[in-house]
Design a protein around this motif. Structure first.
Motif, PDB file in Angstrom:
ATOM      1  N   GLN A 215      17.892 -21.780-113.625  1.00  0.00           N
ATOM      2  CA  GLN A 215      18.187 -20.352-113.770  1.00  0.00           C
ATOM      3  C   GLN A 215      17.108 -19.505-113.104  1.00  0.00           C
ATOM      4  OE1 GLN A 215      21.084 -19.066-115.112  1.00  0.00           O
ATOM      5  NE2 GLN A 215      20.276 -17.212-114.137  1.00  0.00           N
ATOM      6  N   ASN A 216      15.847 -19.947-113.202  1.00  0.00           N
ATOM      7  CA  ASN A 216      14.761 -19.233-112.523  1.00  0.00           C
ATOM      8  C   ASN A 216      14.991 -19.200-111.014  1.00  0.00           C
ATOM      9  OD1 ASN A 216      13.403 -18.751-114.919  1.00  0.00           O
ATOM     10  ND2 ASN A 216      12.093 -20.557-114.736  1.00  0.00           N
ATOM     11  N   LEU A 217      15.453 -20.329-110.474  1.00  0.00           N
ATOM     12  CA  LEU A 217      15.759 -20.394-109.043  1.00  0.00           C
ATOM     13  C   LEU A 217      16.888 -19.445-108.669  1.00  0.00           C
ATOM     14  CD1 LEU A 217      15.562 -24.236-108.306  1.00  0.00           C
ATOM     15  CD2 LEU A 217      14.257 -22.467-107.132  1.00  0.00           C
ATOM     16  N   VAL A 218      17.919 -19.438-109.497  1.00  0.00           N
ATOM     17  CA  VAL A 218      19.076 -18.561-109.237  1.00  0.00           C
ATOM     18  C   VAL A 218      18.649 -17.093-109.255  1.00  0.00           C
ATOM     19  CG1 VAL A 218      21.282 -17.754-110.148  1.00  0.00           C
ATOM     20  CG2 VAL A 218      20.785 -20.213-110.064  1.00  0.00           C
ATOM     21  N   ASN A 219      17.837 -16.717-110.244  1.00  0.00           N
ATOM     22  CA  ASN A 219      17.385 -15.325-110.350  1.00  0.00           C
ATOM     23  C   ASN A 219      16.540 -14.924-109.145  1.00  0.00           C
ATOM     24  OD1 ASN A 219      18.628 -15.182-112.837  1.00  0.00           O
ATOM     25  ND2 ASN A 219      16.764 -15.557-114.013  1.00  0.00           N
ATOM     26  N   GLU A 220      15.656 -15.805-108.737  1.00  0.00           N
ATOM     27  CA  GLU A 220      14.790 -15.497-107.597  1.00  0.00           C
ATOM     28  C   GLU A 220      15.590 -15.419-106.304  1.00  0.00           C
ATOM     29  OE1 GLU A 220      11.226 -14.110-106.475  1.00  0.00           O
ATOM     30  OE2 GLU A 220      11.707 -14.814-108.497  1.00  0.00           O
ATOM     31  N   ARG A 221      16.575 -16.276-106.207  1.00  0.00           N
ATOM     32  CA  ARG A 221      17.413 -16.253-105.009  1.00  0.00           C
ATOM     33  C   ARG A 221      18.269 -14.988-104.959  1.00  0.00           C
ATOM     34  NH1 ARG A 221      21.854 -20.776-103.081  1.00  0.00           N
ATOM     35  NH2 ARG A 221      21.833 -20.204-100.870  1.00  0.00           N
ATOM     36  N   ALA A 222      18.713 -14.517-106.103  1.00  0.00           N
ATOM     37  CA  ALA A 222      19.488 -13.275-106.152  1.00  0.00           C
ATOM     38  C   ALA A 222      18.631 -12.094-105.710  1.00  0.00           C
ATOM     39  CB  ALA A 222      20.015 -13.042-107.558  1.00  0.00           C
ATOM     40  N   ASP A 223      17.375 -12.066-106.168  1.00  0.00           N
ATOM     41  CA  ASP A 223      16.452 -11.012-105.745  1.00  0.00           C
ATOM     42  C   ASP A 223      16.202 -11.091-104.245  1.00  0.00           C
ATOM     43  OD1 ASP A 223      14.329  -8.920-106.459  1.00  0.00           O
ATOM     44  OD2 ASP A 223      13.123 -10.436-105.440  1.00  0.00           O
ATOM     45  N   LEU A 224      16.065 -12.304-103.739  1.00  0.00           N
ATOM     46  CA  LEU A 224      15.867 -12.490-102.297  1.00  0.00           C
ATOM     47  C   LEU A 224      17.076 -12.000-101.518  1.00  0.00           C
ATOM     48  CD1 LEU A 224      14.243 -13.700 -99.906  1.00  0.00           C
ATOM     49  CD2 LEU A 224      15.364 -15.884-100.394  1.00  0.00           C
ATOM     50  N   GLY A 225      18.265 -12.297-102.027  1.00  0.00           N
ATOM     51  CA  GLY A 225      19.488 -11.859-101.348  1.00  0.00           C
ATOM     52  C   GLY A 225      19.586 -10.345-101.243  1.00  0.00           C
ATOM     53  N   ALA A 226      19.156  -9.642-102.291  1.00  0.00           N
ATOM     54  CA  ALA A 226      19.184  -8.177-102.272  1.00  0.00           C
ATOM     55  C   ALA A 226      18.248  -7.648-101.186  1.00  0.00           C
ATOM     56  CB  ALA A 226      18.779  -7.624-103.637  1.00  0.00           C
ATOM     57  N   ARG A 227      17.076  -8.270-101.064  1.00  0.00           N
ATOM     58  CA  ARG A 227      16.128  -7.839-100.035  1.00  0.00           C
ATOM     59  C   ARG A 227      16.631  -8.188 -98.637  1.00  0.00           C
ATOM     60  NH1 ARG A 227      11.507 -10.749-100.830  1.00  0.00           N
ATOM     61  NH2 ARG A 227      12.099 -11.699-102.808  1.00  0.00           N
ATOM     62  N   MET A 228      17.342  -9.295 -98.509  1.00  0.00           N
ATOM     63  CA  MET A 228      17.912  -9.668 -97.206  1.00  0.00           C
ATOM     64  C   MET A 228      18.942  -8.644 -96.756  1.00  0.00           C
ATOM     65  SD  MET A 228      18.284 -13.814 -97.738  1.00  0.00           S
ATOM     66  CE  MET A 228      18.856 -14.207 -96.086  1.00  0.00           C
ATOM     67  N   ASN A 229      19.727  -8.121 -97.694  1.00  0.00           N
ATOM     68  CA  ASN A 229      20.704  -7.075 -97.360  1.00  0.00           C
ATOM     69  C   ASN A 229      20.002  -5.812 -96.871  1.00  0.00           C
ATOM     70  OD1 ASN A 229      22.870  -8.693 -98.078  1.00  0.00           O
ATOM     71  ND2 ASN A 229      22.930  -7.947-100.184  1.00  0.00           N
ATOM     72  N   ARG A 230      18.883  -5.471 -97.513  1.00  0.00           N
ATOM     73  CA  ARG A 230      18.140  -4.282 -97.095  1.00  0.00           C
ATOM     74  C   ARG A 230      17.545  -4.474 -95.711  1.00  0.00           C
ATOM     75  NH1 ARG A 230      12.812  -1.456 -99.830  1.00  0.00           N
ATOM     76  NH2 ARG A 230      12.930   0.480 -98.633  1.00  0.00           N
ATOM     77  N   VAL A 231      17.076  -5.673 -95.427  1.00  0.00           N
ATOM     78  CA  VAL A 231      16.521  -5.959 -94.096  1.00  0.00           C
ATOM     79  C   VAL A 231      17.576  -5.725 -93.025  1.00  0.00           C
ATOM     80  CG1 VAL A 231      15.696  -7.810 -92.584  1.00  0.00           C
ATOM     81  CG2 VAL A 231      14.742  -7.563 -94.856  1.00  0.00           C
ATOM     82  N   GLU A 232      18.800  -6.155 -93.279  1.00  0.00           N
ATOM     83  CA  GLU A 232      19.873  -5.969 -92.304  1.00  0.00           C
ATOM     84  C   GLU A 232      20.154  -4.487 -92.067  1.00  0.00           C
ATOM     85  OE1 GLU A 232      23.197  -8.189 -93.656  1.00  0.00           O
ATOM     86  OE2 GLU A 232      22.271 -10.149 -93.249  1.00  0.00           O
ATOM     87  N   MET A 233      20.124  -3.692 -93.135  1.00  0.00           N
ATOM     88  CA  MET A 233      20.352  -2.248 -92.978  1.00  0.00           C
ATOM     89  C   MET A 233      19.238  -1.609 -92.167  1.00  0.00           C
ATOM     90  SD  MET A 233      21.997  -0.957 -96.606  1.00  0.00           S
ATOM     91  CE  MET A 233      20.735  -1.671 -97.666  1.00  0.00           C
TER      92      MET A 233
END
Length: 291
Positions: A215-233
């Motif tokens: 679950q810790n991995l999933v949470n950290e990956r979700a946070d990473l995904g949000a930042r990846m979306n911002r990078v694309e913008m």
């Protein structure tokens, strides 16, 4: 004021020289495609050009920074995905081993698989990109895990500037994904599997432990995904900024070739007229009469 022949000659030569200078200017514009070829041609245009090029340089540097951020994030995301798959494999092995019908040598085989998965997670924790360890905070020259021991002294964020005054965290929080607890728990699971006195109920308790790390991995990956979306913008915004700045630079410096050709033709006509008029102004000298 008395106008002399010498004055007429000097004025004519000066005007012809200026005519040559104008034609040279238009020829330079035609050959280079630029309005100016030296700052003295137009200081205002030159100064604007310096500012636009400075802005382009900044945008290009930010684009390089964005590439670096992408590199960190993409490799982090892939490593987290593999890590979660490894933990799911550990969980499946625990479910199998919790069946009391398994014999001792069968559990030893499962323990060996858990050991290999633990080593695999250690390799993932030490993922290296461009000679940098991406899961050890800002200490990118040191391994995160070595011989089962986790370097937890540096969990700092790696921040990279991607626009004026805008920085983004390129890494994940290593404490949440590759902690000492994770590797200690995996070692404990392996030891329990090798222990002939371990019962199936004892192994059930480890399933919740593995689920917690997963679950810790999933949470950290979700946070990473949000930042990846911002990078694309931000990347899209930088692309638009680069296009608009290049257009401003072009409008400021690039010559209108059709207009340049027209001006050159007009100047050539003026020059021919000047030469024709000059030939009439210069009077025959005494030597011409003596010929």
């Amino acid at each position: 004021m008395r106008v002399t022949q010498s004055m007429l000659n000097n004025n004519m030569l000066r005007n012809i020289s200026q005519s040559y200078s104008s034609m040279d200017k238009y020829m330079d514009q035609l050959s280079t495609g630029k309005k100016i070829n030296r700052p003295s041609d137009d200081p205002v245009v030159a100064m604007k050009g310096v500012n636009y090029r400075s802005e382009l340089t900044k945008v290009e540097q930010f684009e390089r920074n964005i590439s670096e951020v992408h590199n960190w994030m993409d490799n982090s995301d892939e490593s987290l995905n593999e890590s979660n798959q490894a933990l799911q494999s550990v969980r499946e092995l625990l479910v199998q081993a919790s069946n009391d019908t398994y014999e001792e040598n069968q559990r030893d085989n499962i323990a060996e698989e858990v050991s290999e998965l633990r080593d695999h997670l250690e390799d993932l924790a030490n993922t290296k990109v461009n000679n940098k360890y991406i899961f050890n905070g800002t200490n990118t020259l040191g391994k995160r895990v070595e011989d089962g021991n986790v370097d937890e002294t540096n969990n700092s964020a790696v921040n990279i500037e991607v626009m004026d005054g805008v920085t983004l965290q390129a890494n994940v929080n290593p404490e949440n994904v590759f902690s000492q607890d994770l590797f200690d728990d995996l070692q404990e699971i392996e030891d329990a599997l090798r222990n002939p006195d371990t019962r199936g109920d004892d192994l059930d308790e480890f399933i919740d432990v593995v689920d917690g790390h997963s679950q810790n991995l999933v949470n950290e990956r979700a946070d990473l995904g949000a930042r990846m979306n911002r990078v694309e913008m931000i990347e899209d915004r930088l692309g638009q900024q680069k296009v608009s700045t290049n257009k401003l630079l072009s409008d400021n410096e690039d010559a209108d070739i059709e207009e340049v050709i027209m001006n050159l033709k007009m100047q050539e006509s003026v020059h021919r007229a000047s030469l024709s008029a000059g030939s009439r102004i210069i009077q025959p000298s005494l030597i011409d009469f003596l010929r």
